[in-house]
Write a protein that holds these residues in place. Structure first.
Motif, mmCIF file in Angstrom:
data_model
loop_
_atom_site.group_PDB
_atom_site.id
_atom_site.type_symbol
_atom_site.label_atom_id
_atom_site.label_comp_id
_atom_site.label_asym_id
_atom_site.label_seq_id
_atom_site.Cartn_x
_atom_site.Cartn_y
_atom_site.Cartn_z
ATOM 1 N N PRO A 21 0.467 -1.078 0.365
ATOM 2 C CA PRO A 21 0.000 0.434 0.189
ATOM 3 C C PRO A 21 0.793 1.456 0.128
ATOM 4 C CG PRO A 21 -1.082 -1.637 1.200
ATOM 5 C CD PRO A 21 0.643 -2.476 1.027
ATOM 6 N N ALA A 22 1.510 1.202 1.305
ATOM 7 C CA ALA A 22 3.176 2.799 0.508
ATOM 8 C C ALA A 22 3.338 2.741 -0.372
ATOM 9 C CB ALA A 22 3.711 2.743 1.985
ATOM 10 N N ALA A 23 4.463 1.516 -0.983
ATOM 11 C CA ALA A 23 4.476 1.326 -2.844
ATOM 12 C C ALA A 23 3.116 2.280 -2.995
ATOM 13 C CB ALA A 23 4.617 0.720 -2.638
ATOM 14 N N ALA A 24 2.650 1.639 -2.995
ATOM 15 C CA ALA A 24 1.378 2.494 -4.403
ATOM 16 C C ALA A 24 1.318 3.651 -3.830
ATOM 17 C CB ALA A 24 -0.250 1.607 -3.909
ATOM 18 N N ALA A 25 0.710 3.933 -2.665
ATOM 19 C CA ALA A 25 0.674 5.459 -2.004
ATOM 20 C C ALA A 25 1.904 6.548 -2.924
ATOM 21 C CB ALA A 25 0.719 5.654 -1.366
ATOM 22 N N ALA A 26 3.114 5.920 -3.582
ATOM 23 C CA ALA A 26 4.577 6.954 -3.096
ATOM 24 C C ALA A 26 4.532 6.372 -5.163
ATOM 25 C CB ALA A 26 5.858 6.025 -2.953
ATOM 26 N N LEU A 27 3.455 5.831 -6.020
ATOM 27 C CA LEU A 27 3.282 5.804 -7.071
ATOM 28 C C LEU A 27 2.694 6.554 -7.576
ATOM 29 C CD1 LEU A 27 5.143 1.395 -7.995
ATOM 30 C CD2 LEU A 27 6.716 4.403 -8.047
ATOM 31 N N GLY A 28 2.050 6.779 -7.022
ATOM 32 C CA GLY A 28 0.300 6.754 -7.338
ATOM 33 C C GLY A 28 -0.555 6.382 -8.043
#
Length: 327
Positions: free
Chosen positions: A32-39
């Motif tokens: 989830p955090a990686a997804a947020a960073a990648l948009g």
């Protein structure tokens, strides 16, 4: 899946976006955090990770209770992603440094108190003189990563600027002790001993890098510190409201008629004011023009920033004799 299809998929070259995704998972250790960073959304990251691992024919991460941990193959891909990211950043800086006219967006990192109490009028004058430049102001007390182009210029109060940056030091920010003027109507200033017994306001423990915070912690008992903030911006308002006395930068305290200064600025509490940029950006026309302009303007404000005024008065002529000072 047929063996021929599997071989064709494995032979498909990796895209830079694949490396970005793997690096984001490694940095954040959670999808989830990686997804947020990648948009993107969580399911997209999960699906793409599976596709990349299937195409490579190997696992890149093991899932543990602490998060996603890279396998040896994953570590190798992450290191390569880091090198590529650094090369792309360096290439962007190099191109930005080859501008031929001062135009475009300029990202400036600073903190809220410098912006509100010192810099905003200077920025207004700069924009009036340079209409082709746009300023994007980034506020925060954490140092921006100029090497990664988080910002083009940083304006910071520090005695230890990063060695990877270059810059100018137009002034040294003085700090002094202030109280609400209405609470100290006598011409004679109070003694230091009596001040220790008053209520105090202070920055929070996360600001122990500031000499003023460390000094107060050494001399004032914790129960006397009745009000703490995580920003310099509200410190003067707290003193002016009568919550307590406290240390303030002189460029804030000396401009407020409702405050009274109790002594000369303490040299041990001061910090250098730096205008910083990355070496690759210093010859960029918009960066050079901005730094030149601010160096001149802040030089004119040096008496204010360095607290050169009579004690116990506000907006008095610079260079007049001091009446008294804190013992």
């Amino acid at each position: 899946m047929a063996e021929s299809e599997r071989m064709n998929q494995a032979a498909k070259p990796l895209a830079w976006d694949d490396f970005r995704l793997i690096k984001a998972i490694a940095d954040k250790r959670a999808l989830p955090a990686a997804a947020a960073a990648l948009g993107v959304n969580h399911s997209t990251v999960f699906r793409r990770l599976g596709q990349i691992e299937e195409a490579l024919g190997t696992k890149l991460f093991e899932r543990h209770r602490s998060g996603y941990v890279a396998t040896p193959a994953g570590e190798e891909m992450i290191q390569l992603a880091g090198r590529v990211d650094d090369d792309i950043t360096a290439f962007s800086r190099k191109l930005a440094g080859q501008e031929i006219k001062p135009a475009g967006e300029l990202r400036v990192a600073t903190n809220d108190s410098l912006l509100v109490d010192l810099l905003t009028p200077l920025f207004a004058r700069f924009l009036a003189q340079c209409p082709d430049i746009r300023l994007d102001i980034l506020i925060g007390n954490q140092a921006a990563n100029l090497s990664k182009r988080d910002a083009d210029v940083a304006i910071r109060a520090t005695d230890n600027p990063p060695e990877t940056l270059v810059g100018r030091k137009p002034a040294r920010i003085a700090w002094a002790l202030y109280g609400r003027a209405a609470d100290f109507p006598d011409a004679e200033l109070p003694s230091r001993e009596s001040l220790w017994e008053r209520s105090w306001v202070s920055l929070g423990d996360q600001f122990t890098m500031l000499s003023a915070v460390r000094y107060l912690a050494r001399h004032v008992t914790p129960e006397r510190v009745v009000y703490k903030l995580n920003t310099v911006l509200g410190l003067a308002e707290a003193v002016e409201a009568g919550i307590g006395i406290g240390f303030l930068p002189c460029f804030i305290g000396d401009t407020r008629p409702g405050l009274r200064r109790f002594g000369e600025p303490d040299p041990d509490l001061a910090a250098d004011l730096w205008l910083l940029t990355h070496p690759d950006m210093r010859h960029t026309p918009r960066v050079r023009l901005f730094l030149d302009f601010l160096a001149v303007e802040l030089g004119r404000l040096k008496p204010l920033v360095e607290g050169e005024r009579p004690i116990g008065r506000t907006a008095a002529p610079v260079g007049a004799p001091a009446e008294s000072q804190l013992p």
